[in-house]
Design a protein around this motif. Structure first.
Motif, short mmCIF file in Angstrom:
data_model
loop_
_atom_site.label_atom_id
_atom_site.label_comp_id
_atom_site.label_asym_id
_atom_site.label_seq_id
_atom_site.Cartn_x
_atom_site.Cartn_y
_atom_site.Cartn_z
N PRO A 128 15.61 6.34 9.63
CA PRO A 128 14.83 7.51 10.01
C PRO A 128 13.59 7.73 9.14
O PRO A 128 12.68 8.47 9.52
N ASN A 129 13.54 7.09 8.00
CA ASN A 129 12.35 7.06 7.14
C ASN A 129 12.58 6.01 6.06
O ASN A 129 13.65 5.40 5.99
N THR A 155 0.83 -1.21 0.00
CA THR A 155 0.00 0.00 0.00
C THR A 155 0.87 1.26 0.00
O THR A 155 0.62 2.20 -0.76
N CYS A 156 1.88 1.27 0.85
CA CYS A 156 2.77 2.44 0.93
C CYS A 156 3.58 2.63 -0.35
O CYS A 156 3.84 3.76 -0.77
N SER A 157 3.96 1.52 -0.97
CA SER A 157 4.71 1.64 -2.23
C SER A 157 3.83 2.23 -3.33
O SER A 157 4.31 2.94 -4.21
N MET A 158 2.54 1.96 -3.26
CA MET A 158 1.60 2.51 -4.24
C MET A 158 1.30 3.98 -3.96
O MET A 158 1.08 4.77 -4.87
N ALA A 159 1.31 4.35 -2.67
CA ALA A 159 1.05 5.74 -2.31
C ALA A 159 2.15 6.66 -2.80
O ALA A 159 1.92 7.83 -3.10
N GLY A 160 3.36 6.13 -2.88
CA GLY A 160 4.47 6.90 -3.43
C GLY A 160 4.98 8.02 -2.54
O GLY A 160 5.58 8.97 -3.01
N GLU A 161 4.75 7.89 -1.23
CA GLU A 161 5.14 8.95 -0.30
C GLU A 161 6.15 8.42 0.71
O GLU A 161 6.02 7.28 1.19
N THR A 162 7.15 9.22 1.05
CA THR A 162 8.12 8.83 2.06
C THR A 162 7.42 8.53 3.38
O THR A 162 6.60 9.33 3.84
N VAL A 163 7.73 7.39 3.96
CA VAL A 163 7.10 6.99 5.22
C VAL A 163 8.03 7.31 6.38
O VAL A 163 9.16 6.84 6.43
N ARG A 164 7.54 8.14 7.30
CA ARG A 164 8.31 8.46 8.51
C ARG A 164 7.90 7.52 9.64
O ARG A 164 6.80 6.97 9.62
N PRO A 165 8.76 7.33 10.61
CA PRO A 165 8.45 6.37 11.69
C PRO A 165 7.44 6.91 12.69
O PRO A 165 7.61 7.99 13.25
#
Length: 217
Positions: free
Chosen positions: A123-124, A102-112
């Motif tokens: 750190p992300n 899901t996050c790979s499809m959202a295309g947004e850097t994921v922060r912890p």
């Protein structure tokens, strides 16, 4: 944890990764041993790897600019690039767990949103293009700098570490962190760990981890 000494170690580990949902049945994983990479064949049934002579890990040399045989998966180019750029990596799993995907499809850097992501993943976690051209590979290497995972657009994430157990831990933590990220967006109210704090958590963990690893040798 020590690096794999034999491709058989990965073969034995594959059914567990499939059962846990980290890898799809036809997923991709590899280990680096000496000057070779051992990788799962293209579209192979990972539960059957090693059980038949025609269905076993493939060996490719750890060198740049090579032409792969047709049964080597497309992901091999990314794996090779990561091993060459990060010599400390000896294991790479291509995780396609639900929230990672899901996050790979959202295309947004994921922060912890959880401390263990900052410790074990970084750190992300950034998202890079699912392409094997030189420019994209260079961006992938940059995106995973000081980290142990990188999302691949619309295709899950590459999780890397020194040992099978450590790479497995990266996958598990990234899935949990991805779930926290997704739910914080849906439900609201979540606050990520501040950038400097995440960097400090990562630094302290790595110092402690390296000292422990040295002690266990």
């Amino acid at each position: 944890m020590k690096s794999p000494d034999s491709p058989l170690e990965l073969q034995k580990f594959l059914p567990q990764l499939v059962k846990e949902g980290i890898l799809t049945k036809n997923g991709c994983a590899s280990v680096k041993i000496g000057k070779s990479i051992w990788i799962t064949p293209k579209k192979a049934d990972l539960n059957a790897i090693g059980k038949k002579s025609k269905n076993s890990l493939l060996e490719i040399p750890l060198i740049e600019n090579q032409v792969f045989p047709k049964d080597v998966p497309d992901e091999a180019v990314k794996h090779l690039s990561l091993y060459l750029a990060r010599p400390e990596f000896s294991v790479i799993f291509h995780s396609t767990q639900e929230n990672v995907q899901t996050c790979s499809m959202a295309g947004e850097t994921v922060r912890p949103y959880l401390d263990d992501m900052a410790q074990i993943v970084g750190p992300n976690a950034k998202v890079v293009s699912n392409s094997n051209d030189p420019k994209s590979l260079k961006k992938m290497i940059s995106a995973i700098s000081r980290r142990n995972a990188v999302y691949v657009k619309d295709a899950g994430a590459l999780c890397a570490h020194k040992s099978l157990d450590d790479a497995h831990a990266v996958c598990m933590v990234l899935e949990k962190a991805s779930k926290a990220f997704v739910e914080s967006r849906i439900l609201g109210g979540g606050k990520p760990v501040p950038w400097l704090e995440a960097e400090a958590i990562r630094f302290v963990y790595q110092r402690k981890y390296s000292k422990q690893a040295e002690k266990n040798r």
